[in-house]
Design an enzyme around this catalytic site. Structure first.
Site, PDB file in Angstrom:
ATOM      1  N   CYS A 103       0.734  -1.292   0.026  1.00 23.01           N
ATOM      2  CA  CYS A 103       0.205  -0.101   0.151  1.00 23.01           C
ATOM      3  C   CYS A 103       0.874   1.244  -0.143  1.00 23.01           C
ATOM      4  O   CYS A 103       1.434   1.577  -0.996  1.00 23.01           O
ATOM      5  CB  CYS A 103      -0.948   0.099   1.096  1.00 23.01           C
ATOM      6  N   HIS A 202      -3.825  -4.839   0.779  1.00 25.87           N
ATOM      7  CA  HIS A 202      -3.142  -5.407   2.075  1.00 25.87           C
ATOM      8  C   HIS A 202      -3.312  -6.796   2.175  1.00 25.87           C
ATOM      9  O   HIS A 202      -4.407  -7.265   2.879  1.00 25.87           O
ATOM     10  CB  HIS A 202      -4.037  -4.568   3.541  1.00 25.87           C
ATOM     11  N   GLU A 204      -1.808  -8.777   4.199  1.00 24.89           N
ATOM     12  CA  GLU A 204      -1.809  -9.284   5.365  1.00 24.89           C
ATOM     13  C   GLU A 204      -2.987  -9.464   6.206  1.00 24.89           C
ATOM     14  O   GLU A 204      -3.184 -10.310   7.131  1.00 24.89           O
ATOM     15  CB  GLU A 204      -0.816  -8.376   6.337  1.00 24.89           C
TER      16      GLU A 204
END
Length: 227
Positions: A103, A202, A204
């Site tokens: 990002c 993202h 994660e």
């Protein structure tokens, strides 16, 4: 020692204040991939760490003077973090350390390499919404024959969206690896490097999806191979 038992040290950058949620999710993704995560912030790092891989994390917008633009009103910037992470990007590129930029990290990588950003995406959107969500509700169109396609195993999948800015002009050496339905850049890569990827979403927060875990697996695997 067997190669599979080696746990490469993966530095994860973030802000000095906050960022705990992103850190914990990224930490878990790296651990699950066989790496050893190390949290790096402007106030707890001095560039002396021995790193085998680097994740440049997400967060506030990039300070616009870094790419010759003007400040926007009511926008959060973190100049201290900008300078800190630029040093780690330089370290990664100079020492050929595998890097995943997430990002804001992708945006800063692009800026470091001489590119610039769209500061406000609202006016560019026609087929996608400006909704912030960690859920995979946006469509990613992956470039065929890219490293990103190899890792995700598809040319079309769903991603999340937590950004108001994105890459405009590409930095030196980067090529587009994915876009959304509004043709906004969502992924970049440098095929001349062992592992240099930037993603606008993202991953994660999407580690319950195998293809998103592949990004962290590939980072750790490449780091291990270079030991």
């Amino acid at each position: 020692m067997a190669a599979s038992l080696i746990h490469p040290v993966i530095g994860v950058t973030g802000p000095s204040k906050g960022g705990d949620r992103a850190w914990h999710f990224t930490r878990y993704a790296i651990l699950a991939a066989g790496g050893k995560p190390l949290r790096l912030t402007p106030r707890r790092s001095h560039l002396h760490e021995v790193l085998d891989g680097i994740v440049i994390g997400g967060g506030d917008d990039i300070y616009p003077t870094l790419y010759e633009s003007e400040e926007l009103p009511n926008t959060r910037y973190d100049k201290e973090r900008d300078l800190f992470e630029l040093m780690y990007i330089e370290k990664s590129l100079r020492q050929h350390i595998p890097m995943l930029a997430i990002c804001r990290g992708e945006q800063l990588l692009n800026t470091y390499l001489g590119g610039n950003l769209h500061q406000n995406l609202r006016e560019l959107r026609r087929h996608t919404r400006n909704r912030f969500t960690v859920l995979p509700l946006k469509t990613l169109l992956v470039e065929p024959d890219s490293r990103m396609q190899e890792l995700l195993g598809t040319t079309r999948c769903r991603i999340n969206s937590l950004h108001t800015q994105a890459i405009n002009e590409l930095g030196s050496g980067l090529r587009v690896a994915g876009r959304d339905l509004d043709n906004i850049v969502q992924a970049v890569e440098d095929p001349s490097k062992p592992f240099l990827l930037g993603v606008q979403w993202h991953p994660e927060y999407l580690i319950y999806l195998s293809r998103q875990r592949n990004l962290f697996r590939a980072l750790v695997t490449t780091a291990r191979q270079q030991l």
